[in-house]
Write a protein that holds these residues in place. Structure first.
Motif, short mmCIF file in Angstrom:
data_model
loop_
_atom_site.label_atom_id
_atom_site.label_comp_id
_atom_site.label_asym_id
_atom_site.label_seq_id
_atom_site.Cartn_x
_atom_site.Cartn_y
_atom_site.Cartn_z
N THR A 296 -4.26 40.97 -6.43
CA THR A 296 -3.55 40.77 -7.69
C THR A 296 -2.05 40.97 -7.54
O THR A 296 -1.25 40.16 -8.01
N VAL A 583 -14.97 40.91 -12.20
CA VAL A 583 -13.75 40.77 -11.43
C VAL A 583 -12.60 41.44 -12.15
O VAL A 583 -12.53 41.45 -13.37
N GLY A 584 -11.71 42.03 -11.38
CA GLY A 584 -10.43 42.42 -11.93
C GLY A 584 -10.38 43.80 -12.57
O GLY A 584 -9.31 44.36 -12.72
MG MG Z 1 -8.85 40.69 -8.23
#
Ligand code: MG
Ligand code: ADP
Length: 726
Positions: A296, A583-584
């Motif tokens: 990211t 995700v994330g």
């Molecule tokens: Mg990611």
């Protein structure tokens, strides 16, 4: 060697072959065989070596073997739960064997010759085979050697008739021209195309069949690699990109404010990307890294490089939920990095002034972020729920928004950018090889820089196939303090779930937090939300003393944000969620991930889910609760228990599901690989790739290789035709 090229044979209708009339041509069309070339490329799926047939009297038990004989009796009967069982007795003069199938549609007749492949066992004193593969070999004058080709069956053709049709097609076509330069074929140690196409169908020996296959696999891979090399060549030499100057304070401010130091790999990759973005031709790069390796930050660094030079950035995610996740996590990380609390100069333009008119004494973000999907529109500079889709579209078009996160909506016609400078495509293998390029068309007169990210690692051979035209950046180092997640498989009625729950209570007592992920429900966010809510209520009774939270895709982004904030601030001990957290999501204090009905998730999804824990110094655990009912599900779960390595799991995934399923047969690039198996044919792939790229280097327009260019255009079709127009 002179001869007929495949591109020519692809233009000859299959009914021109002797003995193929309208009825047979129709049967062939049913399996997409229209031309002589199509028929020649309908190759055997395997061969039977008659010298390898076992006599029943001496057949070894428990091994994969092939036996042949006459069917002397067939019985069909109903067994429990409405299933049908068919058994047949086969005799070969030395002994007899009973074969059993549970397929009610199987057709098998007495007094025919059949060949069975599978394992032989002894059951109540008699030889037995369970669900063996069947091939019928009728009298066939074409089979003189000991190797019998088994072509994939085509309705309306008996095996010997199909062989005959192919032999006639070969007669009509040979000699077949070689379009790949002789020196390349020699270096790769391959036989001629003419020999290969003849021998793949009617080999004298298994060894010749193998050599033929290698040559044809090479051809497939080579054609694809030439197309990719061509695409890369055009991008580097013809396309006009943005030469970002790399100046500005946004990126240094962001990197300086991060609460940690970058890993060596992150620094290296950010440097690679920034250097690429400064070049006048468009960037076309793949960013790969393990779950949790910190992609990211790298993606944001690329976006900020464009934004600080006055351009816009875009992030395209494959699903709505993922787009929302990206929006939240980018907003969060920008806040951490202090890019939200700084004041923007609102006097810069009158338009912006009026836009922020009523909020002028509030602090405004330095990077104005927007979310745009089919169902949601949000920005980080106005309260959630106060903006419309039209607002966001207008702000993207006039440059108010610096960075937009979205789904396919980003490539729709009604969306215009003010000045798109860089785009990140969060791929998840879901966008096609040629489709992802369409984000570029969002800028006029130039191509923006493009960074493709994969959420989980993919095998190297696959990267070379699907992403073969991209430069590669690899995050091969994890942030410090990570350790593998201890993973166990819990079978709910065998293992005591109560033990897992006790473990959860102890972890919470030690200050940790827990994720519980509920099963996927038929691709429906709504049903998923219902089941997560039910599980949330059930677990509230199991853990009366713990603070539970609930998160699912049907909640409004602002509510989700509130739940995440509560979890982050430890006002929630245990978060029940759907796979939206795939995700994330980043909660370093969480140490336990429980996945319910884990058999319903794919391998890369499980790996992603597990990646939500083990993100800090705490030893972490993953419990896969499942009663797997298929072989594949069982293999996925054991792979998860066996390894934490994403590259390893990606190869297992490919092995378990096969390349056709992993990428869909329609995926451009993959659908052109009929024979090649990118795991098994790794060596050929590497050599085809080297030769293809070297060839395009020597002869970029393929002017000296027009036959080859014609062949690629014909066989790969519309998707790549544009690459070869001179
Ligand atoms: Mg990611
Ligand atoms: P990925 O997208 O590659 O799976 P993320 O970008 O979500 O990984 O990062 C995973 C976690 O690691 C996040 O908590 C992030 O803040 C943290 N992180 C990223 N880079 C570093 C670093 N250099 N040092 C420490 N933590 C980092």
């Amino acid at each position: 060697m002179a001869g007929r090229p495949l591109s020519y044979l692809a233009s000859v209708p299959v009914d021109r072959v002797k003995n193929i009339g309208p009825a047979r041509a129709k049967a062939l069309a049913g399996v997409d065989i229209y031309s002589v070339a199509d028929l020649l490329l309908h190759v055997p799926r395997r061969y039977l070596d008659r010298s390898q047939l076992y006599e029943l009297a001496v057949v070894p038990l428990g091994e994969e073997v092939t036996v042949a004989g006459t069917v002397t009796a067939v019985r069909k009967r109903r067994i429990s739960r409405g299933r049908t069982m068919i058994d047949a007795v086969i005799r070969d003069g030395t002994d007899s064997l009973t074969a059993v199938w549970f397929n009610p549609y199987l057709r098998i007749r007495e007094d025919t010759q059949i060949i069975l492949s599978g394992k032989v066992e002894r059951f109540r004193g008699r030889l037995q085979m369970k669900s063996p593969a069947i091939d019928s070999v009728d009298q066939d004058s074409l089979i003189t050697g000991r190797v019998v080709p088994i072509h994939p069956a085509i309705g309306g053709f008996k095996p010997d008739r199909l062989r005959e049709a192919i032999a006639n097609a070969l007669d009509r076509s040979r000699p077949i021209a070689d379009t790949i330069p002789e020196d390349i074929i020699e270096r790769a140690g391959l036989i001629s195309r003419d020999d290969a196409i003849a021998n793949i169908h009617f080999p004298e020996s298994q060894q010749l069949a193998d050599m033929a296959r290698s040559r044809l696999v090479f051809d497939e891979l080579f054609r694809l690699q030439v197309a990719l090399a061509r695409q890369q060549h055009i991008l580097v030499n013809k396309a006009i990109g943005v030469a970002h100057d790399g100046l500005g304070s946004l990126l240094p401010a962001f990197l300086g404010a991060l609460p940690y130091t970058l890993t060596g790999a992150q620094e290296r990759v950010i440097t690679e990307i920034c250097a690429d973005m400064k070049k006048p031709h468009p960037m076309h790069r793949l960013l790969q890294g393990e779950v949790g390796s910190g992609k990211t930050v790298v993606a944001i660094a690329a976006m900020l490089t464009a934004i600080q030079g006055g351009y816009q950035g875009a992030v395209m995610a494959p699903t709505e939920v993922l787009a929302e996740q990206h929006f939240l996590s980018i907003d969060f990380i920008l806040k951490i990095a202090g890019l939200k609390s700084a004041t923007v100069d609102l006097s810069a333009s009158d338009d912006t002034k009026s836009l922020f008119g009523q909020a002028s004494d509030e602090v405004q973000p330095q990077v104005r972020l927007a979310l745009l999907t089919a169902n949601s529109a949000e920005v980080n500079f106005l309260p959630s729920g106060t903006v419309s889709r039209e607002n966001v579209l207008a702000w993207i078009a006039d440059g108010t928004v610096d960075l937009v996160v979205g789904t396919h909506t980003l490539i729709q016609k009604d969306l215009m950018f003010y000045r798109l400078g860089a785009a990140v495509v969060d791929e998840q293998h879901r966008f096609g090889v040629y489709q992802r390029v369409s984000l570029r068309d969002k800028a006029e007169g130039y191509d923006p820089d493009l960074l493709i990210m994969t959420a989980t690692p993919i095998p190297r051979t696959l990267a070379m196939t699907l992403y073969g035209d991209l430069d590669l950046s690899l995050l091969d180092e994890m942030p410090p303090g990570r350790s593998p997640v201890h993973t166990s498989h819990i079978v709910p009625d065998k293992d005591n779930l109560e033990e897992v729950y006790d473990f959860v209570r102890r972890q919470v007592a030690a200050g940790r937090q827990i994720f519980v992920v509920c099963p996927l429900v038929d691709d429906s966010d709504k049903l998923e939300a219902v089941s997560a809510t039910a599980e949330f209520n059930r677990l509230k009774k199991v853990f009366p003393r713990l603070k539970l939270g609930l998160l699912h895709g049907q909640m409004r982004p602002s509510d989700k944000e509130e739940v995440m904030a509560a979890f982050r601030e430890r006002r929630i001990d245990l978060l029940v969620s759907t796979s939206v957290i795939e995700v994330g999501i980043d909660m370093p204090n969480a140490s336990v991930m429980i996945v319910e009905d884990a058999d319903r998730f794919g391998l890369s999804q499980l790996h992603q889910l597990r990646g939500r824990v083990g993100r800090a110094e705490h030893i972490s655990y993953c419990f896969l609760v499942a009663r797997p009912s298929t072989m594949e599900a069982e293999r996925r779960i054991s792979a998860m228990v066996a390894s934490n390595d994403g590259f390893y799991l990606a190869e297992r995934d490919l092995e378990i599901r096969g390349q056709g399923t992993v990428f869909g047969t329609q995926q451009a690039g993959m659908k052109d690989l009929k024979l090649a198996d990118i795991l098994r044919d790794k060596e050929l792939l590497i050599s085809a790739r080297c030769e293809a790229f070297a060839l395009i280097e020597r002869d970029p327009e393929l002017t000296a290789h027009s036959d080859l260019s014609e062949e690629i255009r014909t066989l790969l079709g519309e998707d790549v035709a544009w690459l070869f127009v001179s």
